[in-house]
Design a protein around this motif. Sequence first.
Motif, mmCIF file in Angstrom:
data_model
loop_
_atom_site.group_PDB
_atom_site.id
_atom_site.type_symbol
_atom_site.label_atom_id
_atom_site.label_comp_id
_atom_site.label_asym_id
_atom_site.label_seq_id
_atom_site.Cartn_x
_atom_site.Cartn_y
_atom_site.Cartn_z
ATOM 1 N N ALA A 1 -4.021 -3.345 -1.143
ATOM 2 C CA ALA A 1 -3.707 -1.922 -1.079
ATOM 3 C C ALA A 1 -4.932 -1.092 -1.433
ATOM 4 C CB ALA A 1 -2.549 -1.593 -2.018
ATOM 5 N N GLY A 2 -5.680 -1.555 -2.416
ATOM 6 C CA GLY A 2 -6.903 -0.853 -2.786
ATOM 7 C C GLY A 2 -7.904 -0.795 -1.651
ATOM 8 N N GLU A 3 -8.000 -1.880 -0.892
ATOM 9 C CA GLU A 3 -8.916 -1.896 0.243
ATOM 10 C C GLU A 3 -8.487 -0.891 1.302
ATOM 11 O OE1 GLU A 3 -8.801 -5.977 1.373
ATOM 12 O OE2 GLU A 3 -10.087 -6.646 -0.280
ATOM 13 N N LEU A 4 -7.186 -0.756 1.525
ATOM 14 C CA LEU A 4 -6.685 0.206 2.498
ATOM 15 C C LEU A 4 -6.857 1.647 2.016
ATOM 16 C CD1 LEU A 4 -3.367 -1.487 3.696
ATOM 17 C CD2 LEU A 4 -5.418 -1.096 5.066
ATOM 18 N N LEU A 5 -6.697 1.863 0.725
ATOM 19 C CA LEU A 5 -6.711 3.209 0.170
ATOM 20 C C LEU A 5 -8.074 3.641 -0.331
ATOM 21 C CD1 LEU A 5 -3.352 2.994 -1.815
ATOM 22 C CD2 LEU A 5 -3.742 4.171 0.359
ATOM 23 N N GLY A 6 -9.039 2.735 -0.283
ATOM 24 C CA GLY A 6 -10.371 3.071 -0.771
ATOM 25 C C GLY A 6 -10.443 3.201 -2.277
ATOM 26 N N ARG A 7 -9.617 2.456 -2.976
ATOM 27 C CA ARG A 7 -9.601 2.472 -4.437
ATOM 28 C C ARG A 7 -9.741 1.041 -4.954
ATOM 29 N NH1 ARG A 7 -7.244 7.340 -6.333
ATOM 30 N NH2 ARG A 7 -7.579 8.896 -4.681
ATOM 31 N N VAL A 8 -10.266 0.907 -6.150
ATOM 32 C CA VAL A 8 -10.405 -0.407 -6.768
ATOM 33 C C VAL A 8 -9.158 -0.712 -7.579
ATOM 34 C CG1 VAL A 8 -11.749 -1.818 -8.369
ATOM 35 C CG2 VAL A 8 -12.911 -0.188 -6.863
ATOM 36 N N ALA A 9 -8.535 -1.844 -7.310
ATOM 37 C CA ALA A 9 -7.345 -2.245 -8.049
ATOM 38 C C ALA A 9 -7.699 -2.569 -9.499
ATOM 39 C CB ALA A 9 -6.692 -3.452 -7.386
ATOM 40 N N GLY A 10 -6.754 -2.306 -10.400
ATOM 41 C CA GLY A 10 -6.971 -2.573 -11.815
ATOM 42 C C GLY A 10 -6.125 -3.731 -12.309
ATOM 43 N N ALA B 1 0.821 -1.203 0.000
ATOM 44 C CA ALA B 1 0.000 0.000 0.000
ATOM 45 C C ALA B 1 0.860 1.260 0.000
ATOM 46 C CB ALA B 1 -0.945 -0.008 1.198
ATOM 47 N N THR B 2 2.049 1.191 0.578
ATOM 48 C CA THR B 2 2.967 2.328 0.554
ATOM 49 C C THR B 2 3.385 2.646 -0.877
ATOM 50 O OG1 THR B 2 3.807 1.785 2.751
ATOM 51 C CG2 THR B 2 5.205 3.162 1.370
ATOM 52 N N VAL B 3 3.675 1.596 -1.646
ATOM 53 C CA VAL B 3 4.033 1.792 -3.056
ATOM 54 C C VAL B 3 2.872 2.409 -3.815
ATOM 55 C CG1 VAL B 3 4.674 0.638 -5.199
ATOM 56 C CG2 VAL B 3 5.659 -0.125 -3.034
ATOM 57 N N GLU B 4 1.698 1.827 -3.651
ATOM 58 C CA GLU B 4 0.555 2.268 -4.450
ATOM 59 C C GLU B 4 0.101 3.674 -4.057
ATOM 60 O OE1 GLU B 4 0.981 0.360 -6.547
ATOM 61 O OE2 GLU B 4 0.031 -1.608 -6.443
ATOM 62 N N ARG B 5 0.178 3.992 -2.770
ATOM 63 C CA ARG B 5 -0.191 5.349 -2.358
ATOM 64 C C ARG B 5 0.786 6.369 -2.938
ATOM 65 N NH1 ARG B 5 0.237 9.624 0.941
ATOM 66 N NH2 ARG B 5 -1.724 10.471 1.785
ATOM 67 N N ALA B 6 2.067 6.052 -2.903
ATOM 68 C CA ALA B 6 3.064 6.956 -3.466
ATOM 69 C C ALA B 6 2.818 7.174 -4.961
ATOM 70 C CB ALA B 6 4.466 6.394 -3.238
ATOM 71 N N ALA B 7 2.419 6.110 -5.654
ATOM 72 C CA ALA B 7 2.119 6.235 -7.084
ATOM 73 C C ALA B 7 0.940 7.167 -7.315
ATOM 74 C CB ALA B 7 1.837 4.857 -7.674
ATOM 75 N N LEU B 8 -0.075 7.078 -6.463
ATOM 76 C CA LEU B 8 -1.232 7.963 -6.600
ATOM 77 C C LEU B 8 -0.860 9.403 -6.274
ATOM 78 C CD1 LEU B 8 -4.122 5.823 -5.057
ATOM 79 C CD2 LEU B 8 -3.507 6.094 -7.468
ATOM 80 N N VAL B 9 -0.021 9.604 -5.263
ATOM 81 C CA VAL B 9 0.437 10.954 -4.944
ATOM 82 C C VAL B 9 1.091 11.588 -6.163
ATOM 83 C CG1 VAL B 9 2.153 12.266 -3.614
ATOM 84 C CG2 VAL B 9 0.675 10.608 -2.454
ATOM 85 N N ALA B 10 1.847 10.796 -6.913
ATOM 86 C CA ALA B 10 2.554 11.307 -8.100
ATOM 87 C C ALA B 10 1.652 11.435 -9.319
ATOM 88 C CB ALA B 10 3.736 10.404 -8.423
ATOM 89 N N GLY B 11 0.382 11.099 -9.170
ATOM 90 C CA GLY B 11 -0.553 11.313 -10.265
ATOM 91 C C GLY B 11 -0.810 10.132 -11.156
ATOM 92 N N LEU B 12 -0.307 8.940 -10.800
ATOM 93 C CA LEU B 12 -0.637 7.772 -11.619
ATOM 94 C C LEU B 12 -2.133 7.489 -11.520
ATOM 95 C CD1 LEU B 12 2.417 7.541 -11.825
ATOM 96 C CD2 LEU B 12 2.180 5.070 -11.578
#
Length: 383
Positions: free
Chosen positions: A163-172, A144-155
């Motif tokens: 990670a999606g469950e922790l971040l409230g996002r649906v994994a693709g 989740a640390t990786v995926e959150r950092a990716a979202l911060v950078a605009g991915l």
Amino acid sequence: MSHPFGTVPPDAILAGTATDAYFERTRETLEYAGKNPHVVAEVTADQFPTGSFEVFSGVHDVATLLEGRNVDADALPDGQLFDGGPVMRIEGPYLEFAALETSLLGFLSQPSGFATAALEARLAAPDSQVLSFGARHVHPSIAATVERAALVAGLDGFSHVAAGELLGRVAGGTMPHALMFCFGEGNQDEAWRAFDEAVSEDVPRIALTDTFWDEVSESLLAAETLGDRLDGVRLDTTGSRRGDFRHIVREVRWELDARGFEDVDVFCSGGLDPAAIRSLRDVADGFGVGSHITDADAVDFSLDIVAVEGEPVSKRGKLSGVKEVYRTADGGHHVSLADGDPPTDGEALLEPLVRNGEIVREFDLEDASERCLTDAEAVGFDR
């Protein structure tokens, strides 16, 4: 208590035992001597600007770490870019946070490295869909640390379900080569058809088309098999077989268009870095980026005391005194003493994070992402 995957539990981090041993020795010594001075400490990577910006992230975890302790803290906002000087300032009795230094730096160093690399990928194809596919390269506990950092950078998204469950996002993501192997060569159409019939309608129909035959043949077969239901094809050709990947992508695009499949997108993945993305962004519609993000060097932050009982101090090679960092209208990053004169039109970047042990900041992932991309444009981030 044993932990099946050998991870340090959250209780140990909050208790301050997830630390380097010399901080334990320091605590013992100071307590023995009856010393616990009031200090100001700063987290920095470089003392002066170097012209190379990085993304600041992980501050939400540090706020949790400091909550309930007799300290004040200021920090850059999540997603802010920085170039020298402090990214965080902590003030209070030293023993309130001494043993937290190891965890605190870890909370900042690795996410900031991930986010900086993800921003490089994002800006390599600003008009394309870019997804994070790198969770498989790190310990599952920090996915989740990786995926959150990716979202911060605009991915635009990521692949990791938990990670999606922790971040409230649906994994693709759609299908791996393993699915194709289970159906076997010559039965690719059966695999894609079964996927289409089995998987929820809200999942894009992206067919993996480089398993057994060449990319053009499998892409055309996928388009003929699913017709209008096919959203795109994904080329994940290994580097050892790739050859001129740009030519392969252009060939796939040409042959799909020649047969009336102009609406089928072409996605690329498999060891892509920003240079590869830039070479493909005019012929492909989207990218999956993994190892470029997860292989990123952690930002080499350190935490240093810069004032004791109001008097400036420093170790050799570091700068004493409480400092502030500023962003100027031209995108410049400036470091100066906090009680000195700020640069003309400079905006102070450090903001309140914790006051008397209470978190005084809210954290919004979308705000962090918008801040990151806006600031990247302002400072001319190009790496």
